[in-house]
Design a protein around this motif. Structure first.
Motif, PDB file in Angstrom:
ATOM      1  N   ALA A 139       0.823  -1.210   0.000  1.00  0.00           N
ATOM      2  CA  ALA A 139       0.000   0.000   0.000  1.00  0.00           C
ATOM      3  C   ALA A 139       0.857   1.260   0.000  1.00  0.00           C
ATOM      4  CB  ALA A 139      -0.943  -0.010   1.207  1.00  0.00           C
ATOM      5  N   PHE A 140       1.867   1.306   0.860  1.00  0.00           N
ATOM      6  CA  PHE A 140       2.657   2.526   1.003  1.00  0.00           C
ATOM      7  C   PHE A 140       3.486   2.834  -0.242  1.00  0.00           C
ATOM      8  CE2 PHE A 140       6.634   4.612   2.587  1.00  0.00           C
ATOM      9  CZ  PHE A 140       6.062   5.860   2.759  1.00  0.00           C
ATOM     10  N   PHE A 141       4.203   1.841  -0.748  1.00  0.00           N
ATOM     11  CA  PHE A 141       5.040   2.100  -1.910  1.00  0.00           C
ATOM     12  C   PHE A 141       4.199   2.439  -3.139  1.00  0.00           C
ATOM     13  CE2 PHE A 141       8.257   0.213   0.740  1.00  0.00           C
ATOM     14  CZ  PHE A 141       9.433   0.821   0.330  1.00  0.00           C
ATOM     15  N   SER A 142       3.031   1.820  -3.262  1.00  0.00           N
ATOM     16  CA  SER A 142       2.144   2.164  -4.367  1.00  0.00           C
ATOM     17  C   SER A 142       1.593   3.576  -4.196  1.00  0.00           C
ATOM     18  CB  SER A 142       0.987   1.158  -4.458  1.00  0.00           C
ATOM     19  OG  SER A 142       1.474  -0.143  -4.730  1.00  0.00           O
ATOM     20  N   ALA A 143       1.295   3.970  -2.949  1.00  0.00           N
ATOM     21  CA  ALA A 143       0.797   5.324  -2.687  1.00  0.00           C
ATOM     22  C   ALA A 143       1.847   6.368  -3.033  1.00  0.00           C
ATOM     23  CB  ALA A 143       0.380   5.453  -1.225  1.00  0.00           C
ATOM     24  N   VAL A 144       3.104   6.132  -2.651  1.00  0.00           N
ATOM     25  CA  VAL A 144       4.179   7.065  -2.983  1.00  0.00           C
ATOM     26  C   VAL A 144       4.325   7.185  -4.496  1.00  0.00           C
ATOM     27  CG1 VAL A 144       6.682   7.425  -2.885  1.00  0.00           C
ATOM     28  CG2 VAL A 144       5.444   6.735  -0.832  1.00  0.00           C
ATOM     29  N   ASP A 145       4.186   6.053  -5.193  1.00  0.00           N
ATOM     30  CA  ASP A 145       4.311   6.053  -6.641  1.00  0.00           C
ATOM     31  C   ASP A 145       3.207   6.869  -7.304  1.00  0.00           C
ATOM     32  OD1 ASP A 145       5.682   4.930  -9.026  1.00  0.00           O
ATOM     33  OD2 ASP A 145       3.746   3.962  -9.380  1.00  0.00           O
ATOM     34  N   ARG A 146       2.014   6.905  -6.698  1.00  0.00           N
ATOM     35  CA  ARG A 146       0.866   7.569  -7.312  1.00  0.00           C
ATOM     36  C   ARG A 146       0.720   9.033  -6.897  1.00  0.00           C
ATOM     37  NH1 ARG A 146      -3.070   3.911  -9.684  1.00  0.00           N
ATOM     38  NH2 ARG A 146      -4.351   5.778  -9.851  1.00  0.00           N
ATOM     39  N   THR A 147       1.024   9.360  -5.637  1.00  0.00           N
ATOM     40  CA  THR A 147       0.682  10.697  -5.148  1.00  0.00           C
ATOM     41  C   THR A 147       1.846  11.473  -4.533  1.00  0.00           C
ATOM     42  OG1 THR A 147      -1.105  11.856  -3.990  1.00  0.00           O
ATOM     43  CG2 THR A 147      -0.005  10.089  -2.783  1.00  0.00           C
ATOM     44  N   GLY A 148       3.064  10.923  -4.598  1.00  0.00           N
ATOM     45  CA  GLY A 148       4.224  11.655  -4.105  1.00  0.00           C
ATOM     46  C   GLY A 148       4.575  11.300  -2.670  1.00  0.00           C
ATOM     47  N   ALA A 149       5.848  11.515  -2.330  1.00  0.00           N
ATOM     48  CA  ALA A 149       6.343  11.100  -1.022  1.00  0.00           C
ATOM     49  C   ALA A 149       5.746  11.916   0.112  1.00  0.00           C
ATOM     50  CB  ALA A 149       7.869  11.195  -0.986  1.00  0.00           C
ATOM     51  N   ALA A 150       5.644  13.242  -0.071  1.00  0.00           N
ATOM     52  CA  ALA A 150       5.198  14.105   1.030  1.00  0.00           C
ATOM     53  C   ALA A 150       3.766  13.796   1.440  1.00  0.00           C
ATOM     54  CB  ALA A 150       5.336  15.570   0.628  1.00  0.00           C
ATOM     55  N   VAL A 151       2.847  13.752   0.476  1.00  0.00           N
ATOM     56  CA  VAL A 151       1.433  13.538   0.799  1.00  0.00           C
ATOM     57  C   VAL A 151       1.202  12.116   1.290  1.00  0.00           C
ATOM     58  CG1 VAL A 151      -0.902  13.477  -0.154  1.00  0.00           C
ATOM     59  CG2 VAL A 151       0.652  15.316  -0.799  1.00  0.00           C
ATOM     60  N   ALA A 152       1.781  11.113   0.598  1.00  0.00           N
ATOM     61  CA  ALA A 152       1.571   9.721   0.995  1.00  0.00           C
ATOM     62  C   ALA A 152       2.062   9.482   2.411  1.00  0.00           C
ATOM     63  CB  ALA A 152       2.281   8.780   0.020  1.00  0.00           C
TER      64      ALA A 152
ATOM     65  N   LEU B  67      -4.310   5.496   3.337  1.00  0.00           N
ATOM     66  CA  LEU B  67      -5.170   5.199   4.487  1.00  0.00           C
ATOM     67  C   LEU B  67      -5.069   3.726   4.876  1.00  0.00           C
ATOM     68  CD1 LEU B  67      -8.336   7.279   3.497  1.00  0.00           C
ATOM     69  CD2 LEU B  67      -6.699   7.814   5.310  1.00  0.00           C
ATOM     70  N   ALA B  68      -4.998   2.856   3.870  1.00  0.00           N
ATOM     71  CA  ALA B  68      -4.824   1.430   4.161  1.00  0.00           C
ATOM     72  C   ALA B  68      -3.497   1.190   4.871  1.00  0.00           C
ATOM     73  CB  ALA B  68      -4.892   0.624   2.870  1.00  0.00           C
ATOM     74  N   GLY B  69      -2.443   1.880   4.412  1.00  0.00           N
ATOM     75  CA  GLY B  69      -1.144   1.745   5.064  1.00  0.00           C
ATOM     76  C   GLY B  69      -1.168   2.237   6.498  1.00  0.00           C
ATOM     77  N   GLY B  70      -1.855   3.364   6.745  1.00  0.00           N
ATOM     78  CA  GLY B  70      -1.957   3.886   8.108  1.00  0.00           C
ATOM     79  C   GLY B  70      -2.699   2.939   9.035  1.00  0.00           C
ATOM     80  N   THR B  71      -3.722   2.283   8.508  1.00  0.00           N
ATOM     81  CA  THR B  71      -4.450   1.296   9.305  1.00  0.00           C
ATOM     82  C   THR B  71      -3.560   0.113   9.660  1.00  0.00           C
ATOM     83  OG1 THR B  71      -6.528   1.927   8.235  1.00  0.00           O
ATOM     84  CG2 THR B  71      -6.473  -0.219   9.344  1.00  0.00           C
TER      85      THR B  71
ATOM     86  N   VAL C 170       0.875  19.199  -6.412  1.00  0.00           N
ATOM     87  CA  VAL C 170       1.688  18.004  -6.236  1.00  0.00           C
ATOM     88  C   VAL C 170       0.951  16.763  -6.721  1.00  0.00           C
ATOM     89  CG1 VAL C 170       3.023  18.921  -4.328  1.00  0.00           C
ATOM     90  CG2 VAL C 170       0.895  17.738  -3.856  1.00  0.00           C
ATOM     91  N   GLY C 171      -0.172  16.929  -7.391  1.00  0.00           N
ATOM     92  CA  GLY C 171      -0.861  15.809  -8.008  1.00  0.00           C
ATOM     93  C   GLY C 171      -1.419  14.816  -7.019  1.00  0.00           C
ATOM     94  N   VAL C 172      -2.202  15.283  -6.064  1.00  0.00           N
ATOM     95  CA  VAL C 172      -2.820  14.378  -5.104  1.00  0.00           C
ATOM     96  C   VAL C 172      -3.766  13.441  -5.845  1.00  0.00           C
ATOM     97  CG1 VAL C 172      -4.340  14.213  -3.103  1.00  0.00           C
ATOM     98  CG2 VAL C 172      -2.595  15.994  -3.211  1.00  0.00           C
ATOM     99  N   ASP C 173      -3.549  12.145  -5.672  1.00  0.00           N
ATOM    100  CA  ASP C 173      -4.313  11.127  -6.385  1.00  0.00           C
ATOM    101  C   ASP C 173      -5.265  10.435  -5.415  1.00  0.00           C
ATOM    102  OD1 ASP C 173      -4.348   9.254  -8.949  1.00  0.00           O
ATOM    103  OD2 ASP C 173      -4.317   7.963  -7.182  1.00  0.00           O
ATOM    104  N   PRO C 174      -6.577  10.378  -5.704  1.00  0.00           N
ATOM    105  CA  PRO C 174      -7.527   9.750  -4.769  1.00  0.00           C
ATOM    106  C   PRO C 174      -7.186   8.298  -4.444  1.00  0.00           C
ATOM    107  CG  PRO C 174      -8.707  11.040  -6.407  1.00  0.00           C
ATOM    108  CD  PRO C 174      -7.273  11.011  -6.844  1.00  0.00           C
ATOM    109  N   VAL C 175      -6.773   7.536  -5.461  1.00  0.00           N
ATOM    110  CA  VAL C 175      -6.400   6.135  -5.203  1.00  0.00           C
ATOM    111  C   VAL C 175      -5.161   6.086  -4.311  1.00  0.00           C
ATOM    112  CG1 VAL C 175      -5.654   3.966  -6.254  1.00  0.00           C
ATOM    113  CG2 VAL C 175      -7.439   5.333  -7.347  1.00  0.00           C
ATOM    114  N   GLY C 176      -4.223   7.010  -4.564  1.00  0.00           N
ATOM    115  CA  GLY C 176      -3.040   7.079  -3.712  1.00  0.00           C
ATOM    116  C   GLY C 176      -3.385   7.394  -2.274  1.00  0.00           C
ATOM    117  N   ILE C 177      -4.384   8.283  -2.061  1.00  0.00           N
ATOM    118  CA  ILE C 177      -4.832   8.603  -0.703  1.00  0.00           C
ATOM    119  C   ILE C 177      -5.451   7.375  -0.044  1.00  0.00           C
ATOM    120  CG2 ILE C 177      -6.458   9.972   0.658  1.00  0.00           C
ATOM    121  CD1 ILE C 177      -4.128  11.600  -0.243  1.00  0.00           C
ATOM    122  N   LEU C 178      -6.275   6.641  -0.796  1.00  0.00           N
ATOM    123  CA  LEU C 178      -6.905   5.433  -0.240  1.00  0.00           C
ATOM    124  C   LEU C 178      -5.849   4.393   0.127  1.00  0.00           C
ATOM    125  CD1 LEU C 178     -10.016   5.059  -2.583  1.00  0.00           C
ATOM    126  CD2 LEU C 178      -9.981   5.802  -0.185  1.00  0.00           C
ATOM    127  N   LEU C 179      -4.840   4.243  -0.720  1.00  0.00           N
ATOM    128  CA  LEU C 179      -3.742   3.325  -0.397  1.00  0.00           C
ATOM    129  C   LEU C 179      -2.990   3.786   0.848  1.00  0.00           C
ATOM    130  CD1 LEU C 179      -2.393   2.714  -4.002  1.00  0.00           C
ATOM    131  CD2 LEU C 179      -3.391   0.978  -2.503  1.00  0.00           C
TER     132      LEU C 179
END
Length: 316
Positions: free
Chosen positions: A87-100, A160-164, A149-158
């Motif tokens: 989840a985390f590495f995919s989120a960084v790939d989609r929405t950037g390191a800072a936001v993910a 959130l899964a990582g945070g859980t 910074v191109g916040v991606d909704p799927v990246g945000i969901l990923l």
């Protein structure tokens, strides 16, 4: 727990957060040829192997000491570890390191508090709920369209899964510390089991992982940001509560955001910056212990609260 134990535990967890904060920016900076799931799998497999070897060098029977009582939290931690990496590495790939990183580890204290409530029965206070509401508002701002910074909704969901998953892992590790498990062996099991779940992706991209940039990235992640960081974290859990560990993990998004802006040239839009501040502010409210009310002496006995109650309801 005494103050000295609490202080050393806090420093160890904080050190883990600082090392983890380098993960997202390192991934972006290295621009590995391998995909994010393969990198995550290689990271925890290499880190798990390093810890397993260290555990065996220290005690040849290290894995024998992991009795039947340790397996439920070990399985939970292993599942959380593997899912977190993907989840985390995919989120960084989609929405950037800072936001993910801000979303994943900003959510960590909230998910840890909920896991404590479900697993350990810890009562959640009004302050906890207020802070959680602020954190959710911050995440909502992060998802607003139009971010530079191109916040991606799927990246945000990923994210959130990582945070859980982080909350599940933290509480599982806290349970393990109370069951006399050899923590180096226990952590290596969770990493190797989590890595085994990602093995199909890792094996499929072995040639890409062997490329110089990918190999250097995996080397840093495996040694510093996995083996060392995870051992700092679980050792520190012996001196602090799970909720406090979730709070100290906020060092990670701060480090990652600073590196992303200073090294990677990322820029945060006003909504994303406001969302990050609101999220971190809400989590600060969640995590800081309430002050004890001063005791009063009426001539016969002491009245008033003399213990400190944390925002998750646990008494120290």
């Amino acid at each position: 727990m005494d103050r000295r134990s609490n202080a050393s535990g806090s420093m160890l967890v904080l050190a883990a957060g600082v090392l983890w904060g380098s993960v997202g920016p390192a991934q972006v900076l290295a621009a590995p040829a391998a995909g994010p799931v393969a990198v995550g799998g290689a990271r925890i497999l290499s880190g798990g192997l390093i810890l397993a070897l260290l555990a065996l060098v220290a005690n040849r029977r290290a894995f024998v000491t992991l009795g039947r009582r340790t397996w439920p939290p070990l399985l939970a931690a292993s599942a959380a570890t593997g899912t977190f990496q993907a989840a985390f590495f995919s989120a960084v790939d989609r929405t950037g390191a800072a936001v993910a990183t801000a979303v994943v580890f900003g959510l960590a204290p909230v998910s840890t508090g909920l896991c404590e409530r479900l697993v350990l029965g810890t009562r959640l206070s009004r302050r906890w709920w207020a802070g959680t509401a602020a954190a959710i508002g911050g995440v909502a701002l992060l998802m607003l369209p139009g971010s530079t910074v191109g916040v991606d909704p799927v990246g945000i969901l990923l994210s959130l899964a990582g945070g859980t998953c982080f909350g599940v892992y933290t509480v599982s590790a806290k349970v393990l510390t109370g069951r006399d498990a050899g923590m180096a062996a226990a952590v290596s099991v969770t990493l190797l089991a989590g890595g085994a779940a990602l093995l199909p992706w890792t094996l499929a991209e072995l040639p890409a992982l062997a490329a110089p940039r990918s190999a250097l990235l995996v080397g840093w992640l495996g040694i510093a940001a996995t083996a060392a960081a995870y051992m700092f974290f679980v050792t520190g859990l012996g001196g602090v509560t799970a909720a406090a560990a979730g709070t100290l993990s906020l060092a990670e998004p701060l480090v990652a955001s600073g590196l992303a802006i200073a090294v990677l040239g990322e820029r945060l839009s006003l909504p994303v910056a406001a969302g990050s501040l609101l999220l971190l502010g809400g989590l600060f409210v969640v995590s800081v212990p309430a002050r004890a009310r001063p005791a009063r002496y009426d001539g016969d006995h002491v009245t008033g609260a003399v213990k400190v109650e944390t925002t998750t309801g646990e008494r120290n």
